[in-house]
Design a protein around this motif. Structure first.
Motif, short mmCIF file in Angstrom:
data_model
loop_
_atom_site.label_atom_id
_atom_site.label_comp_id
_atom_site.label_asym_id
_atom_site.label_seq_id
_atom_site.Cartn_x
_atom_site.Cartn_y
_atom_site.Cartn_z
N GLN A 62 0.95 -0.73 0.28
CA GLN A 62 0.14 -0.49 0.16
C GLN A 62 1.06 1.49 0.06
OE1 GLN A 62 -3.55 -0.32 -0.05
NE2 GLN A 62 -2.98 -2.39 -0.08
N ILE A 64 0.40 3.66 1.87
CA ILE A 64 0.56 3.94 2.33
C ILE A 64 1.58 4.19 4.30
CG2 ILE A 64 -1.69 2.85 3.44
CD1 ILE A 64 -1.59 4.99 6.16
N TRP A 65 2.45 2.91 3.14
CA TRP A 65 3.25 2.44 3.95
C TRP A 65 4.33 1.67 3.45
CZ3 TRP A 65 3.67 -2.75 2.46
CH2 TRP A 65 2.68 -3.39 2.37
N LYS A 103 2.88 3.48 10.18
CA LYS A 103 1.66 3.33 9.14
C LYS A 103 2.02 1.19 9.26
CE LYS A 103 1.92 7.39 8.15
NZ LYS A 103 3.33 8.15 8.18
N PHE A 104 2.58 0.43 8.94
CA PHE A 104 2.55 -0.39 8.13
C PHE A 104 1.50 -1.22 10.06
CE2 PHE A 104 4.39 -5.43 8.66
CZ PHE A 104 3.87 -5.54 6.93
N LYS A 106 -0.06 -0.50 11.89
CA LYS A 106 -1.16 0.09 11.75
C LYS A 106 -2.71 -0.29 10.80
CE LYS A 106 -1.70 4.57 15.07
NZ LYS A 106 0.36 4.26 14.36
N TYR A 107 -1.90 -0.76 9.92
CA TYR A 107 -2.37 -1.08 8.33
C TYR A 107 -2.98 -2.47 8.73
CZ TYR A 107 -3.52 -2.96 3.70
OH TYR A 107 -4.15 -3.28 2.89
N ALA A 110 -5.38 -2.85 11.47
CA ALA A 110 -7.24 -2.40 11.04
C ALA A 110 -7.81 -3.84 10.28
CB ALA A 110 -7.06 -1.50 10.21
N LEU A 111 -6.66 -4.42 9.49
CA LEU A 111 -6.96 -5.26 9.05
C LEU A 111 -7.30 -6.68 9.78
CD1 LEU A 111 -4.08 -6.76 6.90
CD2 LEU A 111 -6.09 -5.71 5.85
#
Ligand SMILES: Cc1cc2nc3c(=O)[nH]c(=O)nc-3n(C[C@H](O)[C@H](O)[C@H](O)COP(=O)(O)OP(=O)(O)OC[C@H]3O[C@@H](n4cnc5c(N)ncnc54)[C@H](O)[C@@H]3O)c2cc1C
Ligand code: SF4
Ligand code: SF4
Lengths: 397, 58
Positions: A62, A64-65, A103-104, A106-107, A110-111
């Motif tokens: 992604q 974002i990360w 960010k990774f 947190k991603y 979130a999954l």
């Protein structure tokens, strides 16, 4: 307060989030607790990962990360006169992307949340709850309030500092030769090649290496790991890194915007990573690659296996140590045991080579066009130039 | 033993390295149980920040 779940995951790093994600996907009632207020932060990582394993845990890179994508890795010997260049598809474990770990992480959390897992942040596990000598839950300080969480399966994903394994009496003790103390600066305004992750071997980092993982055109994670058995004084690892930077004008002129510290284990897979009702994943299970010190991939992979095994165990109403060994630990061993043992031997060998020998080795290897990285192709190259060196490596094959 | 909290990064390197598991860490506090400590020095040497010291070390 008392809570009941099917699965309690302790620690919300990559290992924990993957375990929670896959257990929740199977319909289990899952809680993941994390002691920090902010998942993934502060970062404790060089942030270099390879690409090959991402599909195994159904991850798509992604924007974002992913902060940078590299072409390959360069390995420098102590004299830095030459280097070995590995393209990303050959470089094995640790090159491909440089990520933003906060960010990774947190991603990934979130999954897990989207699959239905509950998550409590700022909620450390402070002890395990035992019944008939078996772990049946954990006491959590949930944002200040102490609560008891009972679960059929408890997954220890609490990283290098892991307490869950020790509290549950799983022996994950690491010897000093297999502990690497790490410090890293995120630096800006430095001269680097954005397309390569760089590794420096030899007496600049005894029993470990210096890494420069580029995050942008003038920005990189500049870090070092030194084996604990080579460290004699307090604060010595930092001195090794500062000395290295001092000797490199392209780095010296930079500014540090973050200091990251931590430790990794570089041991073979431990004797046991489960007990009744308990599985360990990632760094808590000491599943770091002994030669690269990389552990994000193995944390994710073992996390998935543990999440799925939790479902299997609960469905079969059998959460015994023997069954968890069969449905979880055995799979981890099949995947990692041989490689980690081989890399552990290689690490032990590398750590005793003199700077002079390393210079010769890299010189020999760098002068041939490498089409594949196999021990044999490397040895053939060395044999041609420095036949006397090959003897030292014969037993690695 | 002393932990200099102005140097400590709360990274847990010392906690994971202690052979007898006598170092306790949460986000703002680090405590060593000196009754269990065997004075092996692992924590002092592993600490990347040089935050731990002891009168018996060196
Ligand atoms: C300096 C450094 C550089 C590294 N560089 C790389 C690299 O470039 N590439 C790579 O692949 N790997 C690297 N690693 C290793 C990598 O960071 C780890 O292998 C990876 O983070 C392991 O993931 P994990 O989920 O097992 O544990 P962690 O990511 O450590 O997560 C554990 C989580 O558990 C939480 N926790 C701990 N105790 C409790 C408790 N009692 N209750 C609740 N929560 C708790 C912690 O706060 C943490 O969030 C590096 C490590 C270090 C120290
Ligand atoms: S190793 Fe050092 S910096 Fe890290 S938690 Fe321990 S005392 Fe603090
Ligand atoms: S000196 Fe050894 S036993 Fe004592 S706290 Fe440090 S690591 Fe633990």
């Amino acid at each position: 307060m008392r809570y009941e779940y099917d699965v309690l995951v302790i620690g919300a790093g990559p290992g924990g989030s993957m375990a929670a994600r896959y257990a929740a996907r199977k319909g289990l009632k899952v809680l993941m607790v994390e002691k920090r207020p902010d998942i993934g932060s502060p970062v404790r990582c060089g942030e270099g990962i390879s690409k090959s394993w991402l599909p195994e845990v159904e991850l798509e890179p992604q924007p974002i990360w992913v902060s940078n994508e590299v072409e390959g890795a360069r390995i420098f010997p102590p004299d830095e006169k030459t280097f070995i260049k590995l393209s990303a598809n050959k470089a094995g474990n640790e090159v491909g992307y440089i990520i933003e770990r906060d960010k990774f992480d947190k991603y990934l959390a979130a999954l897990a949340a989207r699959e239905g897992a509950d998550i409590w942040v700022k909620s450390p596990a402070i002890s395990l709850i035992f019944e008939d000598k078996k772990v049946v839950g954990a006491r959590i300080r949930r944002q200040g309030e102490v609560v008891d969480v009972f679960a059929k399966i408890i997954i220890g994903a609490d990283g290098f500092e892991s307490q869950v394994g020790r509290w549950a009496k799983i022996n994950t003790m690491v010897k000093d030769r297999d502990i690497v103390s790490c410090i890293e600066y995120r630096m800006v305004g430095i001269d680097i090649d954005k397309n390569f992750t760089d590794f420096y071997l030899g007496s600049c980092a005894p029993g470990g290496y210096v890494w420069v993982f580029p995050k942008g055109k003038d920005e990189a994670n500049v870090g070092i790991g030194v084996a604990l058995n080579k460290l004699k004084k307090s604060g010595e690892v930092k001195k090794y890194l500062d000395d290295f930077i001092e000797r490199h004008p392209g780095l010296k002129k930079g500014k540090t915007i973050e200091i990251i510290t931590g430790a990794v284990s570089t041991c073979p897979v431990p004797q046991s990573i489960v007990t009744d009702n308990v599985m360990l994943v990632g760094d808590a299970a000491r599943l770091i690659d002994p030669i690269t010190g990389g552990g994000v991939a193995n944390a994710c992979i073992s996390g998935r296996l543990a999440g799925e095994a939790a479902y299997e165990a609960i469905r079969s109403k059998n959460t015994s140590k023997e069954f968890l060994k069969e449905i979880y630990e055995k799979k981890v061993r099949e995947k990692l045991e041989r490689k980690h043992l081989r890399n552990w031997f290689a690490k032990e060998k590398l750590s005793v080579l003199s700077d002079e020998t390393l210079n010769k080795l890299v010189d020999a290897i760098s002068s041939v066009e490498l089409t594949s990285i196999s021990v044999k192709s490397l040895l053939d190259a060395v044999q041609k130039k420095y036949p006397e060196l090959v003897k030292e490596f014969e037993d690695l094959i | 033993m002393k932990v200099d909290t102005s140097k400590c990064n709360y990274c847990g390197a010392c906690v994971g390295s202690c052979p007898v598991n006598c170092i306790f860490l949460d986000e703002t506090r680090i405590v060593i149980d000196e009754n269990s400590c065997t004075k092996c020095g692992f924590c002092i040497r592993v600490c990347p920040m040089g935050a731990i010291s002891a009168e018996w070390f060196e």
